[in-house]
Design a protein around this motif. Sequence first.
Motif, mmCIF file in Angstrom:
data_model
loop_
_atom_site.group_PDB
_atom_site.id
_atom_site.type_symbol
_atom_site.label_atom_id
_atom_site.label_comp_id
_atom_site.label_asym_id
_atom_site.label_seq_id
_atom_site.Cartn_x
_atom_site.Cartn_y
_atom_site.Cartn_z
ATOM 1 N N GLY A 23 -9.931 -5.754 -3.793
ATOM 2 C CA GLY A 23 -8.681 -5.734 -4.519
ATOM 3 C C GLY A 23 -7.473 -5.608 -3.621
ATOM 4 N N ILE A 25 -6.535 -3.164 -1.747
ATOM 5 C CA ILE A 25 -5.971 -1.818 -1.581
ATOM 6 C C ILE A 25 -6.059 -1.367 -0.135
ATOM 7 N N LYS A 26 -7.224 -1.586 0.479
ATOM 8 C CA LYS A 26 -7.388 -1.167 1.867
ATOM 9 C C LYS A 26 -6.556 -2.022 2.810
ATOM 10 N N GLN A 28 -3.629 -3.274 2.047
ATOM 11 C CA GLN A 28 -2.273 -2.747 1.918
ATOM 12 C C GLN A 28 -2.125 -1.395 2.613
ATOM 13 N N LEU A 29 -3.145 -0.569 2.495
ATOM 14 C CA LEU A 29 -3.105 0.738 3.158
ATOM 15 C C LEU A 29 -3.057 0.568 4.666
#
Length: 389
Positions: A23, A25-26, A28-29
Amino acid sequence: MHAEAASEQSSLCFSLLSFRRAGGIKVQLCGFLQYANIVGVAIGYTIAASISMLAIKRANCFHVEGHVNPCHISSTPYMIIFGVAEIFFSQIPDFDQISWLSILAAIMSFTYSTIGLGLGIVQVVANKGVKGSLTGISIGVVTPMDKVWRSLQAFGDIAFAYSYSLILIEIQDTIRAPPPSEAKVMRRATVVSVATTTLFYMLCGCMGYAAFGDNAPGNLLTGFGFYEPFWLLDIANAAIVVHLVGAYQVYCQPLFAFVEKWAQQRWPKSRFITGEIQVPLVSCGFKLNLFRLTWRSAFVVATTVVSMLLPFFNDVVGFLGAIGFWPLTVYFPVEMYIVQKKIPKWSSQWVCLQLLSLACLIITIAAAAGSIAGIMSDLKVYKPFSTTD
């Protein structure tokens, strides 16, 4: 590498396919951590450059007035001077157009490291022996708890020395297509650069401690363990400043490119963001972009102001090195390697890699704690914009 290429590739984060499947998320992190760390590096470099410029002034003062004169000088004007220089150089549009500045910075790094190492060796010879001990600074000179905090902070300082990992992908993208392949060139370059950096930094650190023992300054060239020859110290510190001017740009260009690409995609019809003005005074046909001028100047001003408020070089550097080390240098690369090589979960190789990542996480947490303790201790006695003893 052009700004578009830099922003599209932007970091090591976007090469991990499994993170995209999760997704994003990682991804973006990882991107957030990378760019946040770049901001921190800019602050650390501003502090370091101002300390070296201040050291030149104080070395000359000590030479004229004597070592008993405290030579009180404020670092604030030197941070402003460094900031003005970075505003000018930050207008260079693309990563590949600062190669000359990067080469100059590398030469300067070799220069001041060699001078620091040479002065340390000379001092050891003058002392007719090695000072210090294998266990480090003696209890009594500092409290046991202070020694623990300083030892932990040292891990962060060491990690900061290898912060180049933040921009490895950007550097790799500037290499021409094969032959030889980018991967082979980067593998060879990384091995040579890490070995050289480690050798010089370890020699400088060990010789500095051997020369001064418990009285070793935090920075060998600016802590005034050495007072003479003052002109050699001036050369070394000038080399540090030039090195940091170039290093600041090398590290910040990916962040500059990312923000500018995002703005162009968000407001494609804005002449303020996309329009360019030909500057006739520059023979090479330099084109000025108003958004680039505004955004990059504001970034430099912001990092300079923060540097003025937190001019604690060792503690700040240790903290930045700590928070960026595990996620960007260990965790994400390890996860990428596992995915790329399709290493089975719970296999011996997978377990070893996870143990490595866990060990580095523990080191990161410990180093961050030590640096935070140092910063809190500094803040108890610090007065903003005051002179430096």
